[in-house]
Design a protein around this motif. Structure first.
Motif, mmCIF file in Angstrom:
data_model
loop_
_atom_site.group_PDB
_atom_site.id
_atom_site.type_symbol
_atom_site.label_atom_id
_atom_site.label_comp_id
_atom_site.label_asym_id
_atom_site.label_seq_id
_atom_site.Cartn_x
_atom_site.Cartn_y
_atom_site.Cartn_z
ATOM 1 N N PHE A 67 -15.360 -19.763 -7.579
ATOM 2 C CA PHE A 67 -15.515 -20.557 -6.363
ATOM 3 C C PHE A 67 -14.452 -20.185 -5.346
ATOM 4 C CE2 PHE A 67 -17.507 -22.831 -9.805
ATOM 5 C CZ PHE A 67 -18.708 -23.230 -9.252
ATOM 6 N N PRO A 68 -14.782 -20.281 -4.046
ATOM 7 C CA PRO A 68 -16.071 -20.741 -3.524
ATOM 8 C C PRO A 68 -17.172 -19.698 -3.735
ATOM 9 C CG PRO A 68 -14.713 -19.950 -1.725
ATOM 10 C CD PRO A 68 -13.840 -19.927 -2.956
ATOM 11 N N LEU A 69 -18.388 -20.166 -3.906
ATOM 12 C CA LEU A 69 -19.533 -19.279 -4.002
ATOM 13 C C LEU A 69 -19.754 -18.577 -2.662
ATOM 14 C CD1 LEU A 69 -22.059 -21.595 -5.878
ATOM 15 C CD2 LEU A 69 -20.779 -19.673 -6.857
ATOM 16 N N PRO A 70 -20.467 -17.448 -2.662
ATOM 17 C CA PRO A 70 -20.869 -16.857 -1.377
ATOM 18 C C PRO A 70 -21.562 -17.904 -0.507
ATOM 19 C CG PRO A 70 -21.376 -15.363 -3.173
ATOM 20 C CD PRO A 70 -20.926 -16.649 -3.807
ATOM 21 N N TYR A 71 -21.340 -17.824 0.801
ATOM 22 C CA TYR A 71 -21.779 -18.899 1.698
ATOM 23 C C TYR A 71 -23.273 -19.184 1.583
ATOM 24 C CZ TYR A 71 -24.029 -15.636 4.913
ATOM 25 O OH TYR A 71 -24.873 -14.710 5.471
ATOM 26 N N GLU A 72 -24.078 -18.147 1.305
ATOM 27 C CA GLU A 72 -25.524 -18.362 1.288
ATOM 28 C C GLU A 72 -25.992 -19.191 0.101
ATOM 29 O OE1 GLU A 72 -25.031 -13.903 0.090
ATOM 30 O OE2 GLU A 72 -23.901 -15.441 1.177
ATOM 31 N N TYR A 73 -25.128 -19.360 -0.910
ATOM 32 C CA TYR A 73 -25.512 -20.124 -2.096
ATOM 33 C C TYR A 73 -24.816 -21.474 -2.179
ATOM 34 C CZ TYR A 73 -27.161 -15.496 -3.458
ATOM 35 O OH TYR A 73 -27.776 -14.275 -3.489
ATOM 36 N N ARG A 74 -24.077 -21.846 -1.180
ATOM 37 C CA ARG A 74 -23.309 -23.088 -1.265
ATOM 38 C C ARG A 74 -24.173 -24.334 -1.093
ATOM 39 N NH1 ARG A 74 -18.152 -20.745 2.234
ATOM 40 N NH2 ARG A 74 -17.661 -19.107 0.709
ATOM 41 N N PHE A 75 -25.443 -24.135 -0.757
ATOM 42 C CA PHE A 75 -26.329 -25.300 -0.631
ATOM 43 C C PHE A 75 -26.779 -25.824 -1.987
ATOM 44 C CE2 PHE A 75 -29.312 -21.790 -0.953
ATOM 45 C CZ PHE A 75 -30.358 -22.319 -1.692
ATOM 46 N N PHE A 76 -26.577 -25.042 -3.068
ATOM 47 C CA PHE A 76 -26.976 -25.507 -4.391
ATOM 48 C C PHE A 76 -26.232 -26.792 -4.751
ATOM 49 C CE2 PHE A 76 -28.409 -21.093 -5.565
ATOM 50 C CZ PHE A 76 -29.689 -21.466 -5.978
ATOM 51 N N GLN A 77 -26.965 -27.752 -5.280
ATOM 52 C CA GLN A 77 -26.365 -28.957 -5.818
ATOM 53 C C GLN A 77 -26.000 -28.671 -7.274
ATOM 54 O OE1 GLN A 77 -25.818 -31.757 -3.833
ATOM 55 N NE2 GLN A 77 -26.498 -30.315 -2.254
ATOM 56 N N LEU A 78 -24.712 -28.762 -7.598
ATOM 57 C CA LEU A 78 -24.247 -28.324 -8.904
ATOM 58 C C LEU A 78 -23.818 -29.479 -9.806
ATOM 59 C CD1 LEU A 78 -22.234 -25.152 -7.804
ATOM 60 C CD2 LEU A 78 -24.543 -25.258 -8.770
ATOM 61 N N GLU A 79 -24.549 -30.603 -9.712
ATOM 62 C CA GLU A 79 -24.298 -31.666 -10.670
ATOM 63 C C GLU A 79 -24.548 -31.134 -12.084
ATOM 64 O OE1 GLU A 79 -26.381 -32.053 -8.126
ATOM 65 O OE2 GLU A 79 -25.674 -33.726 -6.890
ATOM 66 N N GLY A 80 -23.641 -31.494 -12.986
ATOM 67 C CA GLY A 80 -23.755 -30.964 -14.339
ATOM 68 C C GLY A 80 -22.941 -29.704 -14.538
ATOM 69 N N LEU A 81 -22.099 -29.338 -13.559
ATOM 70 C CA LEU A 81 -21.267 -28.150 -13.665
ATOM 71 C C LEU A 81 -19.900 -28.521 -14.217
ATOM 72 C CD1 LEU A 81 -20.880 -25.063 -12.845
ATOM 73 C CD2 LEU A 81 -19.689 -25.980 -10.854
ATOM 74 N N VAL A 82 -19.400 -27.714 -15.161
ATOM 75 C CA VAL A 82 -18.038 -27.879 -15.664
ATOM 76 C C VAL A 82 -17.321 -26.539 -15.561
ATOM 77 C CG1 VAL A 82 -18.636 -29.763 -17.231
ATOM 78 C CG2 VAL A 82 -18.721 -27.400 -18.066
ATOM 79 N N SER A 83 -16.014 -26.590 -15.342
ATOM 80 C CA SER A 83 -15.208 -25.368 -15.269
ATOM 81 C C SER A 83 -14.215 -25.283 -16.405
ATOM 82 C CB SER A 83 -14.481 -25.303 -13.915
ATOM 83 O OG SER A 83 -15.413 -25.131 -12.865
ATOM 84 N N SER A 84 -14.336 -26.174 -17.353
ATOM 85 C CA SER A 84 -13.585 -26.101 -18.601
ATOM 86 C C SER A 84 -14.558 -26.451 -19.722
ATOM 87 C CB SER A 84 -12.392 -27.058 -18.592
ATOM 88 O OG SER A 84 -12.813 -28.390 -18.389
ATOM 89 N N PRO A 85 -14.337 -25.906 -20.900
ATOM 90 C CA PRO A 85 -15.323 -26.099 -21.975
ATOM 91 C C PRO A 85 -15.470 -27.562 -22.367
ATOM 92 C CG PRO A 85 -13.306 -25.129 -22.813
ATOM 93 C CD PRO A 85 -13.199 -25.088 -21.332
ATOM 94 N N PRO A 86 -16.696 -28.023 -22.582
ATOM 95 C CA PRO A 86 -16.877 -29.401 -23.061
ATOM 96 C C PRO A 86 -16.248 -29.567 -24.433
ATOM 97 C CG PRO A 86 -18.948 -28.179 -23.151
ATOM 98 C CD PRO A 86 -17.978 -27.310 -22.423
ATOM 99 N N ALA A 87 -15.756 -30.770 -24.689
ATOM 100 C CA ALA A 87 -15.048 -31.032 -25.944
ATOM 101 C C ALA A 87 -15.926 -30.791 -27.172
ATOM 102 C CB ALA A 87 -14.518 -32.468 -25.946
ATOM 103 N N ASP A 88 -17.233 -30.972 -27.001
ATOM 104 C CA ASP A 88 -18.155 -30.798 -28.130
ATOM 105 C C ASP A 88 -18.871 -29.451 -28.072
ATOM 106 O OD1 ASP A 88 -19.684 -31.305 -25.902
ATOM 107 O OD2 ASP A 88 -20.979 -32.786 -26.872
#
Length: 340
Positions: A67-88
């Motif tokens: 991040f930041p993503l290229p400007y043309e892709y910044r419209f994506f809604q990224l709910e559900g995104l993590v930048s560290s591994p989930p505990a499980d």
């Protein structure tokens, strides 16, 4: 005309296994390759939303360095995104999307030896690193494979799913102009448009509303074009100084290569750009993008020789070669294929 959308018969067993795995598992983590493009992001978001529609617990993993993503892709809604591994993480099935080689995602958190991996991709040189490998070189894009799985799983596309998969489709087919554009690509487009895609809005987000810095960088890239071997190789190099003078972000080089591949007589277009994120001045490494114009040269062969990979007509690699060495390498690689 038939609108049959099933994938080729030879991949049906792996397709069936992926569908069974998705139905059986409850938790997923989705990943794609580094420096994600439209197909990578569209497939990632589309698959996550499909899994959500099935009531699954799924997260998308992308390193914070993307991040930041290229400007043309910044419209994506990224709910559900993590930048560290989930505990499980150990309890989750890992789905790789649009990733021809596991090393194209440098995040060790999704490379555990015991990881259960569904490898979904369309690169013909995919290394089949998954527990299950649904690799379909005949598909126009990975988003097309996700679309097929969505239909098989009985998920009706929401406008958000449709937008995501359409972005993957339109970018990886070069706005439906590349040779990988087949009947299924157009059937897919028609169904996604019916599901709510605003074609003009997507086009404007991807290809218009351009920052001025991108236009300035294009000018500098075109000013430095060189042609070799009677025009067979058309090449340019974007330096750190070019980016600074243009006021451009690193991702603004996307699309420059399309101008080079249009030049009459060109068999291979190449754009080399300094990797700005490095501390060295000038940067020691370059990212090289390759395009084949008429299919007589398989640029994925050249990219693999340079330590990268990709498709027959679109590929790339990263190198520490200085410009003179790089140009000699490219000329030799192109000539080796044309002389056979």
């Amino acid at each position: 005309m038939s609108t049959e959308v099933e994938l080729p018969a030879q991949v049906q067993p792996e397709r069936d296994r992926v569908i069974a795995e998705i139905r059986m598992a409850d938790k997923f983590v989705l990943v794609t390759h580094e420096n994600p493009d439209g197909d990578a992001l569209g497939s990632l978001v589309g698959m996550q939303r499909v899994l959500t529609a099935l009531g699954k617990d799924s997260v998308m993993f992308m390193d914070a360095g993307e991040f930041p993503l290229p400007y043309e892709y910044r419209f994506f809604q990224l709910e559900g995104l993590v930048s560290s591994p989930p505990a499980d993480l150990q309890d989750r099935t890992v789905i790789y999307l649009d990733c021809g080689n596991i090393d194209r995602n440098p995040a060790d958190v999704v490379k555990r030896d015991d990881a259960h991996i569904l490898n979904i991709d369309h690169h013909h040189d995919n290394t089949h690193f998954g527990t299950v490998n649904l690799v379909v070189p005949e598909a126009s894009c990975t988003a097309e494979i996700v679309w097929d799985l969505m239909r098989a799983l009985g998920v009706v596309p929401t406008p958000e799913i449709a937008d995501a998969l359409y972005v993957g489709l339109v970018t990886d087919t070069g706005k439906f102009m590349y040779e990988n554009t087949g009947t299924r690509a157009h059937v897919m487009a028609a169904e996604l448009i019916a599901a709510g895609v605003d074609v003009n809005a997507i086009y404007r987000r991807l290809y218009e509303e351009m920052p001025f810095g991108k236009l300035a960088l294009l000018g500098r890239g075109l000013a430095g074009v060189q042609r070799f071997d009677g025009g067979t190789l058309t090449y340019t190099h974007l330096t750190k100084d070019d980016y600074e003078a243009a006021g451009a972000e690193e991702s603004y080089s996307e699309g420059i290569i399309d101008h080079l591949r249009c030049v009459q007589g060109t068999r291979v277009a190449a754009v080399a750009r300094d990797i700005l994120s490095e501390d060295n001045d000038p940067p020691l490494r370059k990212k090289v993008s390759l395009r084949s114009t008429d299919g007589t040269v398989d640029v994925s062969v050249i990219a693999r020789a340079g330590g990268g990979g990709g498709h027959r007509q679109a590929a790339g690699f990263t190198t520490t070669m200085v410009e003179e060495q790089l140009v000699d390498f490219l000329r030799q690689q192109v000539a080796a294929q044309l002389d056979t």
